[in-house]
Write an enzyme that holds these catalytic residues in place. Structure first.
Site, mmCIF file in Angstrom:
data_model
loop_
_atom_site.group_PDB
_atom_site.id
_atom_site.type_symbol
_atom_site.label_atom_id
_atom_site.label_comp_id
_atom_site.label_asym_id
_atom_site.label_seq_id
_atom_site.Cartn_x
_atom_site.Cartn_y
_atom_site.Cartn_z
ATOM 1 N N ASP A 26 -3.767 6.272 0.331
ATOM 2 C CA ASP A 26 -4.796 6.202 1.383
ATOM 3 C C ASP A 26 -6.060 6.968 0.992
ATOM 4 O O ASP A 26 -5.990 7.992 0.307
ATOM 5 C CB ASP A 26 -4.204 6.784 2.675
ATOM 6 C CG ASP A 26 -4.996 6.359 3.895
ATOM 7 O OD1 ASP A 26 -5.869 5.482 3.771
ATOM 8 O OD2 ASP A 26 -4.745 6.911 4.978
ATOM 9 N N HIS A 43 -11.178 1.166 -4.072
ATOM 10 C CA HIS A 43 -9.911 0.500 -4.398
ATOM 11 C C HIS A 43 -9.747 0.370 -5.920
ATOM 12 O O HIS A 43 -8.669 0.548 -6.464
ATOM 13 C CB HIS A 43 -9.853 -0.884 -3.750
ATOM 14 C CG HIS A 43 -9.837 -0.840 -2.248
ATOM 15 N ND1 HIS A 43 -9.001 -0.019 -1.543
ATOM 16 C CD2 HIS A 43 -10.576 -1.506 -1.304
ATOM 17 C CE1 HIS A 43 -9.206 -0.188 -0.231
ATOM 18 N NE2 HIS A 43 -10.168 -1.070 -0.074
ATOM 19 N N LEU A 137 11.648 2.143 -15.287
ATOM 20 C CA LEU A 137 11.191 2.337 -13.900
ATOM 21 C C LEU A 137 11.072 0.988 -13.175
ATOM 22 O O LEU A 137 10.515 0.037 -13.733
ATOM 23 C CB LEU A 137 9.805 2.997 -13.930
ATOM 24 C CG LEU A 137 9.087 3.117 -12.588
ATOM 25 C CD1 LEU A 137 9.708 4.227 -11.749
ATOM 26 C CD2 LEU A 137 7.597 3.387 -12.795
HETATM 27 C C1 FPP Z 1 -5.975 2.553 1.678
HETATM 28 O O1 FPP Z 1 -7.295 3.004 1.609
HETATM 29 C C2 FPP Z 1 -5.683 1.659 0.584
HETATM 30 C C3 FPP Z 1 -5.408 0.331 0.716
HETATM 31 C C4 FPP Z 1 -5.371 -0.356 2.036
HETATM 32 C C5 FPP Z 1 -5.155 -0.510 -0.428
HETATM 33 C C6 FPP Z 1 -4.506 0.117 -1.621
HETATM 34 C C7 FPP Z 1 -4.650 -0.820 -2.709
HETATM 35 C C8 FPP Z 1 -4.952 -0.542 -3.987
HETATM 36 C C9 FPP Z 1 -5.093 0.837 -4.519
HETATM 37 C C10 FPP Z 1 -5.218 -1.662 -4.934
HETATM 38 C C11 FPP Z 1 -4.158 -2.695 -5.155
HETATM 39 C C12 FPP Z 1 -2.870 -2.171 -5.625
HETATM 40 C C13 FPP Z 1 -2.201 -2.474 -6.768
HETATM 41 C C14 FPP Z 1 -0.795 -2.032 -6.882
HETATM 42 C C15 FPP Z 1 -2.786 -3.182 -7.896
HETATM 43 P P1 FPP Z 1 -8.301 2.678 2.795
HETATM 44 O O2 FPP Z 1 -9.124 1.518 2.401
HETATM 45 O O3 FPP Z 1 -7.557 2.506 4.073
HETATM 46 O O4 FPP Z 1 -9.132 3.985 2.803
HETATM 47 P P2 FPP Z 1 -9.863 4.654 4.045
HETATM 48 O O5 FPP Z 1 -8.791 5.057 5.010
HETATM 49 O O6 FPP Z 1 -10.549 5.817 3.413
HETATM 50 O O7 FPP Z 1 -10.825 3.637 4.598
#
Ligand code: FPP
Length: 254
Positions: A26, A43, A137
């Site tokens: 997050d 991201h 893993l």
């Molecule tokens: C949360 O940050 C993150 C996500 C909803 C997406 C996580 C995805 C990735 C890191 C990329 C794809 C994954 C792989 C395995 C290739 P947020 O956007 O909710 O952050 P915020 O709370 O600061 O807005």
């Protein structure tokens, strides 16, 4: 390996390595905002972080690493962000698959991948197939995953099996329910890490986290700022916990 991470690595007790680590990555959006970058840059940086985390988990011989990449609720985000997340998933598989395969990482998806855009679905299936015989893993990527949706799906499948005579109601117990989840065959997470100072579960692995130890980072550690050292520190925090599973003493107690 940098000095500090080598020291931390050496502090990790080999006999108490968590078998299964789950992560809610997050804070990507906030990280990007802080840097005055578009959310997707957060991201993208978040995916880069994964390299170190996966490598460290492999070196520690963690059996399962489960990442919350895209939830059933994430479809509600603006379309450009959803599209960008799907593209990042494809890019991740394309770029990393050879190295992951070489390191014997086995990729698995949890969630309803049938609803993904074609390219993302194809890349996911290809990665799963290519790595299915690997014994290192196991990297479980939660894509279009929601804990409640998973439970609904399991209940429907159980009822169908009861109707068709393949399942008797008397044989339904906690283990059998586990076998109807996407995580069939995967032990429940020993620890769950969530970055960015949010203390929520957000519909992740609801049935599986009954006795999971939570490690929440403070709000000044957003996912793009996570790294090998913070991962090792989280594992050390887990190793400092006493797990009792509702009893008075258990493995881990000394
Ligand atoms: C949360 O940050 C993150 C996500 C909803 C997406 C996580 C995805 C990735 C890191 C990329 C794809 C994954 C792989 C395995 C290739 P947020 O956007 O909710 O952050 P915020 O709370 O600061 O807005």
């Amino acid at each position: 390996m940098r000095r500090k991470s080598r020291d931390l690595f050496n502090l990790v007790k080999e006999k108490e390595i968590p078998e299964h680590i789950a992560i809610i990555m997050d804070g990507n959006g906030r990280w990007a905002k802080k840097k005055r970058l578009p959310r997707i840059a957060g991201h993208r940086k978040g995916v880069e972080i994964l390299r170190d985390v996966i490598e460290t988990a492999s070196e520690l011989k963690v059996k399962h690493l489960t990442l919350y990449a895209f939830s059933t609720e994430n479809w509600k985000r603006p379309k450009p962000e959803v599209d960008a997340l799907m593209s990042l998933l494809v890019e991740f598989f394309n770029k990393e698959i050879d190295e992951l395969h070489m390191n014997k990482v086995k990729i698995q998806a949890i969630g309803d991948i049938s609803k993904l855009p074609e390219k993302a679905k194809a890349a996911t299936i290809q990665a799963i197939n290519k790595t299915k015989e690997n014994n290192g893993l196991q990297l479980n990527i939660a894509i279009n995953y929601g804990g409640r949706a998973e439970i609904v799906r399991a209940i429907k499948a159980m009822i169908q099996d009861v109707h068709s005579g393949n399942l008797s109601i008397d044989s339904i117990d906690q283990d059998l329910i586990s076998d109807y989840l996407y995580t069939k065959g995967i032990p429940d997470p020993d620890m769950l890490i969530r970055t960015s100072g949010e203390y929520r579960i957000s519909n992740f692995l609801l049935y599986q986290i009954a006795y999971t130890e939570f490690v929440f980072t403070s709000s000044d550690v957003l996912w793009p700022e996570f790294n090998r050292e913070r991962f090792l520190e989280s594992i050390l925090e887990f190793q400092g916990r006493k797990r009792r599973y509702g009893g008075l003493s258990s493995k881990g107690d000394k």
